[in-house]
Design an enzyme around this catalytic site. Structure first.
Site, PDB file in Angstrom:
ATOM      1  N   SER A   1       0.832  -1.211   0.000  1.00 16.56           N
ATOM      2  CA  SER A   1       0.000   0.000   0.000  1.00 16.56           C
ATOM      3  C   SER A   1       0.867   1.261   0.000  1.00 16.56           C
ATOM      4  O   SER A   1       0.492   2.263  -0.604  1.00 16.56           O
ATOM      5  CB  SER A   1      -0.958  -0.002   1.190  1.00 16.56           C
ATOM      6  OG  SER A   1      -0.258  -0.102   2.417  1.00 16.56           O
ATOM      7  N   GLU A   2       2.035   1.202   0.670  1.00 19.33           N
ATOM      8  CA  GLU A   2       2.980   2.322   0.615  1.00 19.33           C
ATOM      9  C   GLU A   2       4.420   1.832   0.652  1.00 19.33           C
ATOM     10  O   GLU A   2       4.726   0.798   1.270  1.00 19.33           O
ATOM     11  CB  GLU A   2       2.768   3.316   1.772  1.00 19.33           C
ATOM     12  CG  GLU A   2       1.633   4.285   1.575  1.00 19.33           C
ATOM     13  CD  GLU A   2       0.367   3.855   2.279  1.00 19.33           C
ATOM     14  OE1 GLU A   2      -0.650   4.565   2.166  1.00 19.33           O
ATOM     15  OE2 GLU A   2       0.390   2.793   2.930  1.00 19.33           O
ATOM     16  N   THR A   3       5.275   2.605  -0.006  1.00 23.73           N
ATOM     17  CA  THR A   3       6.722   2.427   0.037  1.00 23.73           C
ATOM     18  C   THR A   3       7.320   3.788   0.360  1.00 23.73           C
ATOM     19  O   THR A   3       6.871   4.805  -0.178  1.00 23.73           O
ATOM     20  CB  THR A   3       7.261   1.919  -1.311  1.00 23.73           C
ATOM     21  OG1 THR A   3       6.642   0.663  -1.612  1.00 23.73           O
ATOM     22  CG2 THR A   3       8.763   1.750  -1.283  1.00 23.73           C
TER      23      THR A   3
END
Length: 287
Positions: free
Chosen positions: A44-46
């Site tokens: 979902s996020e990096t």
């Protein structure tokens, strides 16, 4: 080569909570490369750690598979924990697009750290597309007005009637994808104990296991509506329906409709390390 860690956030159990990939030194990577790497990790996020431009300890940029975010909760907390593992520290100041975010840490069982972050105080307004959102979620809101809160990302807090309705939500993502720049944060609970689910095709996230940047606004919302007092800590369980249970705590302080501080906390555990075997470029200064 770019070293990274995988951190499971808002949990003390490996392979639970919400994972984030943290590139520990992203110097030399272009914006396009950061976005491509966020697609590659498919989380979902990096996040990408960079030298600060101001007085903070580090600067962090946050990408979903579709866009860059000015701020997010679980990615920043996970990044802070990753950095604390590299060098033992009690505090960290992180530069984000919405300003500096302060973290404090408490060590627990070696690999697990509990972190507390001071979030930006959100602004709020009635959500202009509440009817379309209700259609997409297949549920009617349990409060007369649905509010959107912004502390970087825009979270629309959608109250439902009970846990059974929350767990039974089967959103129509085709409808939700027509609603730009928002996440639908659905919640239910009483007193200090709350459950939540979040859906956000606009941010490239079908469903999120833990939405730390919405936890603070939920505390603000509950204070505003007389459900809790200023300063009372709430516990939010999320990700249950995904098989990735997460636990967040949140508090909001102030007086009346004025809020001076919002704090969100939770545990995180490092579950993996690796390297991306790519060459960086500096055509745009890593921006």
């Amino acid at each position: 080569m770019y070293q990274y860690m995988i951190v499971d956030v808002f949990t003390d159990t490996p392979l639970a909570g919400n994972p984030v990939a943290v590139l520990l030194d992203a110097t030399g990577l272009s914006t396009d490369q950061m976005q491509s790497l966020a697609v590659e990790t498919n989380l979902s996020e990096t996040t990408f750690v960079l030298p600060p431009q101001g007085t903070a300890d580090v600067r962090v940029r946050i990408f979903t598979p579709t866009r860059e975010l000015p701020f997010a909760g679980h990615p920043t907390l996970g990044t802070a924990v990753a950095l604390a593992h590299l060098r033992e520290r009690r505090t960290l100041v992180m530069e984000t697009m919405v300003g500096d975010v302060e973290f404090t840490f408490q060590q627990d069982r070696g690999r697990v750290l509990t972190a507390r972050m001071r979030q930006p105080v959100p602004t709020w307004e009635p959500y202009e597309h509440a009817a379309t959102l209700a259609e997409g979620l297949g549920a009617a809101p349990a409060e007369p007005v649905v509010y959107a809160y912004r502390n970087g990302p825009r979270h629309v807090l959608f109250p439902v009637r009970d846990i059974e309705e929350l767990s039974g939500l089967r959103p129509d993502l085709r409808v939700l994808s027509t609603l730009p720049d928002m996440s639908a944060f659905c919640f239910v609970g009483v007193g200090s104990h709350w459950r939540a689910r979040m859906f956000s095709p606009a941010y490239g996230v079908v469903e999120d296991a833990a939405t730390g940047s919405a936890a603070g606004p939920l505390a603000v919302h509950l204070v505003r509506h007389g459900r809790i007092d200023h300063g009372r800590q709430i516990e939010i369980r999320q990700g249950v329906e995904m098989g990735r249970p997460s636990t967040m705590t949140a508090s909001a302080w102030g007086q009346g409709d004025r809020f001076d501080a919002v704090e969100v906390a939770g545990a995180a555990v490092v579950v993996g390390r690796g390297e991306f075997l790519i060459d960086g470029v500096d055509d745009d200064g890593g921006e």
